[in-house]
Structures are given as structure tokens and as C-alpha cells.
Scaffold this active site. Structure first.
Site, PDB file in Angstrom:
ATOM      1  N   GLU A  88       0.840  -1.196   0.000  1.00  0.00           N
ATOM      2  CA  GLU A  88       0.000   0.000   0.000  1.00  0.00           C
ATOM      3  C   GLU A  88       0.877   1.249   0.000  1.00  0.00           C
ATOM      4  O   GLU A  88       1.547   1.542   0.985  1.00  0.00           O
ATOM      5  CB  GLU A  88      -0.914   0.028   1.218  1.00  0.00           C
ATOM      6  CG  GLU A  88      -1.784   1.289   1.271  1.00  0.00           C
ATOM      7  CD  GLU A  88      -2.511   1.499   2.587  1.00  0.00           C
ATOM      8  OE1 GLU A  88      -2.852   2.665   2.884  1.00  0.00           O
ATOM      9  OE2 GLU A  88      -2.734   0.514   3.311  1.00  0.00           O
ATOM     10  N   ARG A 115       0.759  10.419   0.032  1.00  0.00           N
ATOM     11  CA  ARG A 115       1.123  11.522   0.923  1.00  0.00           C
ATOM     12  C   ARG A 115       2.493  12.101   0.592  1.00  0.00           C
ATOM     13  O   ARG A 115       3.055  12.846   1.378  1.00  0.00           O
ATOM     14  CB  ARG A 115       1.071  11.050   2.384  1.00  0.00           C
ATOM     15  CG  ARG A 115      -0.352  10.915   2.903  1.00  0.00           C
ATOM     16  CD  ARG A 115      -0.389  10.519   4.347  1.00  0.00           C
ATOM     17  NE  ARG A 115      -0.307   9.075   4.523  1.00  0.00           N
ATOM     18  CZ  ARG A 115      -0.087   8.477   5.689  1.00  0.00           C
ATOM     19  NH1 ARG A 115       0.121   9.195   6.757  1.00  0.00           N
ATOM     20  NH2 ARG A 115      -0.042   7.162   5.761  1.00  0.00           N
ATOM     21  N   LYS A 145     -11.639  -1.405   6.257  1.00  0.00           N
ATOM     22  CA  LYS A 145     -10.465  -1.034   7.039  1.00  0.00           C
ATOM     23  C   LYS A 145     -10.940  -0.435   8.364  1.00  0.00           C
ATOM     24  O   LYS A 145     -11.845   0.409   8.372  1.00  0.00           O
ATOM     25  CB  LYS A 145      -9.642  -0.027   6.241  1.00  0.00           C
ATOM     26  CG  LYS A 145      -8.547   0.709   6.999  1.00  0.00           C
ATOM     27  CD  LYS A 145      -7.861   1.698   6.052  1.00  0.00           C
ATOM     28  CE  LYS A 145      -6.947   2.647   6.785  1.00  0.00           C
ATOM     29  NZ  LYS A 145      -6.253   3.570   5.857  1.00  0.00           N
TER      30      LYS A 145
END
Length: 218
Positions: A49, A53, A136
């Protein structure tokens, strides 16, 4: 190619079943992306993942998409444009800290399976109402940890979770032992200093240790 919620959840669950830990990666340079991905895959953690950012995130996803045996996804999806960019870069799945109808719609239109975040029973129920049974749990520790997540198993047995946010080698097993948890997400398998130093052997060892110590807890 579009995707519906049922297919999205099934594909996401299959991805989450691949290994006990999904590395959550904040990568500053695409120059290290391929080597980092190869190190994690070599250690038994093929699901990667990459969080959106950093300025290099999309280039990192593109580089990791070429890693043999890797399954790269885009984390921190917030907008429909994020979804389009991630899919174009080669992401095979998406992860979001929460969920909005606009974000879910965009993922379905783009055909990108989404691991959408929920922190409360209400948020989890809203996702379930839309057909998302793989979710999640975020931010896991701040939202009450394994005890809180375990308490959702009885009233919401239809939902399978991947907790992330504060998950570490010290508490990962407590999550993985829960009946409603399939895997965890964590950044400890790719520490910043090891990435900066290009210490791929250390990262492979950390991944291998995570697989060995946590695989039996699933």
C-alpha cells in the site's frame, strides 16, 4: 471497466488474504520504489500500500506495479481525482481512511476495488449498506484497539476488517486473533531509516519475521 460493491469486496478480501500484514508505505522517491517492493515481496509480503502523501507517490506506484509478484495499491484516497490518478499509475486496489459516496462511486466507475475505512459501528453499517463487507478499521489504536474491534464481531458478523493505525509487532497478534480480522496494515516492516539507507536485506528480514510470527495468528 466498472465494478460493483460485491465484486470489489470479494477482490479486496482476496488481496487481504494474501499475507498477514499489508505494508503501509510512505515513499519519498521513486528511485527506491522497485528495490523496496522487491525486498518486501522477497520477505513474503506481496501486497504493497503506497500512501498518496508524497509528491512521488504516483511514480512509486508505477514503479512498484512492475515488481514481479507484487500487488500494489494506493492509500489515502480522498477524492475522485485521486482514484483516477491511482488507477492510471497502475494501482490494483485502493485504500481510504474513511468513505464518502463520491469516493466510492469513483472507485466503482474506475473499476478499482476499495478498502474503505470505518472507525465506528455506524460507519461500518453505512459501508455495509452499500455492499462493502471488507473494510479497514482506522485509526485502529486510537479508535479503541483490538478490544473495540472485537466487540463489532458479534453484531456485525458480515464484515471482515483490516485494522491499521498504530498497529505494531507488539499488538498485531491481538488483532489477527479476532474472528473479524483478516490481516493488519503497518509501517514497521519498512522503517524510514532502512529505506533511506537502502538496507533492503533488513526490510526483507522484517517482512519474513512478520510472516513467520504472525501467520499463525490469522
Amino acid at each position: 471497466m466498472t465494478i460493483d460493491a460485491k465484486s470489489a469486496s470479494a477482490q479486496t478480501l482476496e488481496i487481504c488474504n494474501t499475507a498477514p500484514v499489508i505494508p503501509v508505505l510512505l515513499v519519498e522517491s521513486a528511485d527506491t520504489a522497485a528495490a523496496l517492493g522487491q525486498a518486501l515481496v522477497a520477505g513474503g509480503l506481496p501486497v504493497l500500500e503506497v500512501t498518496l502523501r508524497t509528491k512521488a507517490a504516483l511514480d512509486v506506484i508505477a514503479a512498484m506495479a512492475e515488481v514481479e509478484g507484487g500487488i500494489v495499491g494506493a492509500g489515502t484516497l480522498l477524492t475522485a481525482q485521486d482514484v483516477k490518478n491511482a488507477k492510471a499509475a497502475g494501482a490494483k486496489f485502493g485504500v481510504s481512511p474513511g468513505a464518502t459516496d463520491a469516493l466510492i462511486d469513483a472507485c466503482e466507475v474506475e473499476g478499482l476495488p476499495l478498502l474503505a475505512g470505518a472507525a465506528t459501528a455506524t460507519e461500518a453499517m453505512r459501508l455495509l449498506e452499500r455492499g462493502y463487507t471488507t473494510q479497514k478499521f482506522f485509526p485502529a489504536e486510537a479508535a479503541g484497539g483490538a478490544k473495540a474491534l472485537g466487540s463489532l464481531a458479534s453484531p456485525l458478523p458480515q464484515i471482515t476488517f483490516c485494522p491499521t493505525g498504530g498497529v505494531s509487532p507488539d499488538n498485531a497478534a491481538s488483532y489477527l486473533k479476532l474472528p473479524n480480522v483478516v490481516c493488519v496494515g503497518g509501517s514497521w516492516v519498512a522503517p524510514k531509516d532502512a529505506v533511506a539507507a537502502g538496507d533492503w536485506g533488513r526490510i526483507t528480514d522484517l517482512a519474513r519475521t512478520a510472516c513467520k510470527s504472525l501467520g499463525g495468528a490469522v
